[in-house]
Design a protein around this motif. Structure first.
Motif, PDB file in Angstrom:
ATOM      1  N   ALA A 217       0.829  -1.206   0.000  1.00 38.73           N
ATOM      2  CA  ALA A 217       0.000   0.000   0.000  1.00 38.73           C
ATOM      3  C   ALA A 217       0.862   1.253   0.000  1.00 38.73           C
ATOM      4  CB  ALA A 217      -0.937  -0.003   1.206  1.00 38.73           C
ATOM      5  N   VAL A 218       1.895   1.273   0.821  1.00 43.98           N
ATOM      6  CA  VAL A 218       2.800   2.431   0.871  1.00 43.98           C
ATOM      7  C   VAL A 218       3.534   2.580  -0.461  1.00 43.98           C
ATOM      8  CG1 VAL A 218       4.897   3.323   1.960  1.00 43.98           C
ATOM      9  CG2 VAL A 218       3.045   2.435   3.368  1.00 43.98           C
TER      10      VAL A 218
ATOM     11  N   SER B 289       2.559   1.561  -3.432  1.00 38.31           N
ATOM     12  CA  SER B 289       1.656   1.974  -4.511  1.00 38.31           C
ATOM     13  C   SER B 289       1.274   3.447  -4.401  1.00 38.31           C
ATOM     14  CB  SER B 289       0.400   1.104  -4.533  1.00 38.31           C
ATOM     15  OG  SER B 289      -0.383   1.338  -3.377  1.00 38.31           O
ATOM     16  N   LEU B 290       1.351   4.022  -3.223  1.00 33.55           N
ATOM     17  CA  LEU B 290       1.087   5.449  -3.064  1.00 33.55           C
ATOM     18  C   LEU B 290       2.329   6.298  -3.327  1.00 33.55           C
ATOM     19  CD1 LEU B 290      -1.169   5.427   0.110  1.00 33.55           C
ATOM     20  CD2 LEU B 290      -1.868   5.790  -2.247  1.00 33.55           C
ATOM     21  N   SER B 291       3.508   5.776  -3.026  1.00 29.19           N
ATOM     22  CA  SER B 291       4.712   6.578  -3.175  1.00 29.19           C
ATOM     23  C   SER B 291       5.197   6.661  -4.624  1.00 29.19           C
ATOM     24  CB  SER B 291       5.828   6.040  -2.287  1.00 29.19           C
ATOM     25  OG  SER B 291       6.217   4.746  -2.701  1.00 29.19           O
TER      26      SER B 291
ATOM     27  N   PRO C  38       3.417   7.069  -7.585  1.00 28.06           N
ATOM     28  CA  PRO C  38       2.852   8.210  -8.312  1.00 28.06           C
ATOM     29  C   PRO C  38       3.332   9.563  -7.776  1.00 28.06           C
ATOM     30  CG  PRO C  38       1.117   6.650  -7.758  1.00 28.06           C
ATOM     31  CD  PRO C  38       2.350   6.208  -7.056  1.00 28.06           C
ATOM     32  N   VAL C  39       3.509   9.648  -6.473  1.00 22.26           N
ATOM     33  CA  VAL C  39       3.990  10.909  -5.896  1.00 22.26           C
ATOM     34  C   VAL C  39       5.405  11.206  -6.371  1.00 22.26           C
ATOM     35  CG1 VAL C  39       4.636  12.058  -3.737  1.00 22.26           C
ATOM     36  CG2 VAL C  39       2.482  10.823  -3.895  1.00 22.26           C
TER      37      VAL C  39
END
Length: 114
Positions: free
Chosen positions: A21-22, A24-26, A28-29
């Motif tokens: 989860a971390v 997959s969020l990091s 794109p950022v």
């Protein structure tokens, strides 16, 4: 007393899910931040090339030089204004269907460019 067998497997699955989860969020950022930096670099280079052209160091039109250099750096020029020898350039870089934009101003020393 209850049997604790299998609780480690559940904990391992939960930890792996949290890491995924971390991650997959990091991703794109970090890609968006990279596109923003690319836009800033392209704007700086385009403004410097346009200012060199406006001063007469390079031949041609300042905004044409800016557009050429912005394209070479993977950006699209969104605007170019020349006031005497000071040039302001605005560029954009696509990322995830959105655009990262940046602007830069360049000119000779003593022309009031900050």
């Amino acid at each position: 007393m209850r049997d604790d067998r299998g609780s480690g497997s559940i904990l391992a699955v939960a930890v792996i899910a949290a890491v995924l989860a971390v991650a997959s969020l990091s991703v794109p950022v970090s890609l968006a931040l990279s596109a923003k930096r690319q836009a800033a670099n392209a704007a700086d280079a385009a403004a410097l090339a346009a200012a060199d052209t406006a001063v007469g160091i390079l031949p041609g039109a300042p905004c044409d030089a800016a557009a050429s250099l912005a394209t070479a750096n993977g950006a699209t020029i969104g605007g170019c204004s020349v006031e005497e020898l000071v040039v302001t350039v605005r560029v954009s870089v696509p990322v995830f269907g959105l655009t990262a934009t940046a602007s830069a101003t360049a000119g000779p020393a003593g022309s009031g460019v900050k």
